[in-house]
Scaffold this active site. Sequence first.
Site, PDB file in Angstrom:
ATOM      1  N   GLY A   1      -4.339  84.921  65.666  1.00 30.81           N
ATOM      2  CA  GLY A   1      -4.223  84.083  66.860  1.00 30.81           C
ATOM      3  C   GLY A   1      -5.152  82.896  66.881  1.00 30.81           C
TER       4      GLY A   1
ATOM      5  CB  SER B   1      -1.315  85.382  59.356  1.00 33.34           C
ATOM      6  OG  SER B   1      -1.321  86.376  60.359  1.00 33.34           O
ATOM      7  CE  LYS B   2       0.067  77.997  62.008  1.00 33.42           C
ATOM      8  NZ  LYS B   2       1.099  77.030  62.268  1.00 33.42           N
ATOM      9  NE  ARG B   3       3.445  87.846  61.772  1.00 32.54           N
ATOM     10  CZ  ARG B   3       2.938  89.025  61.438  1.00 32.54           C
ATOM     11  NH1 ARG B   3       2.718  89.928  62.352  1.00 32.54           N
ATOM     12  NH2 ARG B   3       2.664  89.303  60.172  1.00 32.54           N
TER      13      ARG B   3
END
Length: 509
Positions: free
Chosen positions: A256, A251-253
């Site tokens: 990063g 995930s992007k969260r």
Amino acid sequence: MTTRVRFAPSPTGYLHIGSARTALFNYLYARNTGGKFLLRIEDTDLARSTEESTQSILQGLEWLGFAPDEEIVFQSNNADKHRETAKKLLAEGKAYRDFTPKTEPTDANVKDAIKERARANQGEKNMRDNPFRELSAEESEARAAAGEPFAIRLKVPVEGKTSFEDQVYGLQEREYAETEDLVLLRSDGHPLYNLAVVCDDIEMAITHVIRGQDHLTNTHKQILIYEALGVAPPTFAHLPLIMAPSKGKLSKRKHGEVVSMTTYRDAGFLAEAFRNFLALLGWSAGEEQEIYSLDELVAKFSLEGIHRSNAVFNFSPDDPRKWTDDKAQWMNAEYIRTMPLDKLIEHVKPELKSAKLWRDEYEDDDRAWFERTIDVIRARFFTLKDFSNQGRAYFSEDFDFDPAAIEKNLNKFPDLKTWLPELADRFETEFETLPYTEENIETVVKAFTEEKGTKLGVIMNGSRTLLTGVAVGPSMLSVFEVIGLEKTCLRLRSQIVWNTASDQKNGTD
Ligand code: GLU
């Protein structure tokens, strides 16, 4: 019928690995079938969509080389059509007005309400218990005319099921009873995601929807909308998820920059190598081969080759040497090592320019030297950045020495402090007449080594560290040759490193 596929990112962040892979598979499928690859920016979530994200997505796609075949569609421009469609369904009795005075009847809080009801009913859900579902047309009209706010919901039939043959996961079925009467239009007139996607896919005459497996539930909802509209749905192919090494979802969260496309571009990855890497994240041609040109990928790509099991993106977030997937790095190195030199130089030039290591002579008087040097040093490099970092010593006198290399290759052999300047003298004498070629260099260094009664490795490794600052690199004979006689002698005589090394020693004593 011409295949028409689309990549439909929501501009709520940069282009990440998962989306880039979706774009690639759509692109490959379009090219393989002689169809069209379209791009739709799904910018209807006004609160989360940004121009910056749109730009970052477009840049990522440009870097990867996926230009859409038709003008880019911005979903927000079609909002009126989405509203008309909702109203048409309302007029036909396939949707209804929901006057429930809710702050924001978003899909999310509808889901919460359903969960809440299910809990109250001990697990038994009734998706059709909205009191407004059966409101008479007259009353519904009257309340709307009186200005009462309402959302428009799809009137999902009571009996039956949605079913489709997914090109990857096979037959997918879902009882109507499991799907809520989804909101099509919010009370503020804002069309919701599933309605917008269906309307646009119809408008754009999309034949195949290829997207992440996380959209499977949406697909059932979208099929309900197609059924209500009396339009045959496109063919669907859902892609396996891409997981982090921990097996959690990438995930992007949480992960990063590791998952951002621009990170790879900026870290010196080649688009062609990264494309090749992405292609194998969840697809294979059923053979051992791993390096594929774009043309080969286009020729071999098929929906049947897409895996059902999740792909893993192997990186170690805590280990800076393994900040990204091993295979991605290996593949990039493979491309750097084997691509036509001319093409590689096109990529190396901007890299050297930005590191202020570029000289125009490299394209002119020193062209032959430059080509030879790039060809020699590329053998050990992983990214374009390596040409300006580890490769610095080939283009500048101002390069760093790795303390571990000094320790291992120089300090351990104190004789080298006088031997290497002596080797420089020998080079100057011998190469006054002899050409400075690998073959001749080898003869001279071997003779010198024998005279000193030492091992060839000692002289070679010591020279490598003085000439390039590091402990590993391409064949030392080619290093001597590309660094050139003059600079080789200068560096062999340099005492800077010896002084630094003994200073360091004094410091620790
Ligand atoms: N906009 C959606 C997303 O970014 C994709 C929608 C679709 O492909 O249908 O996940």
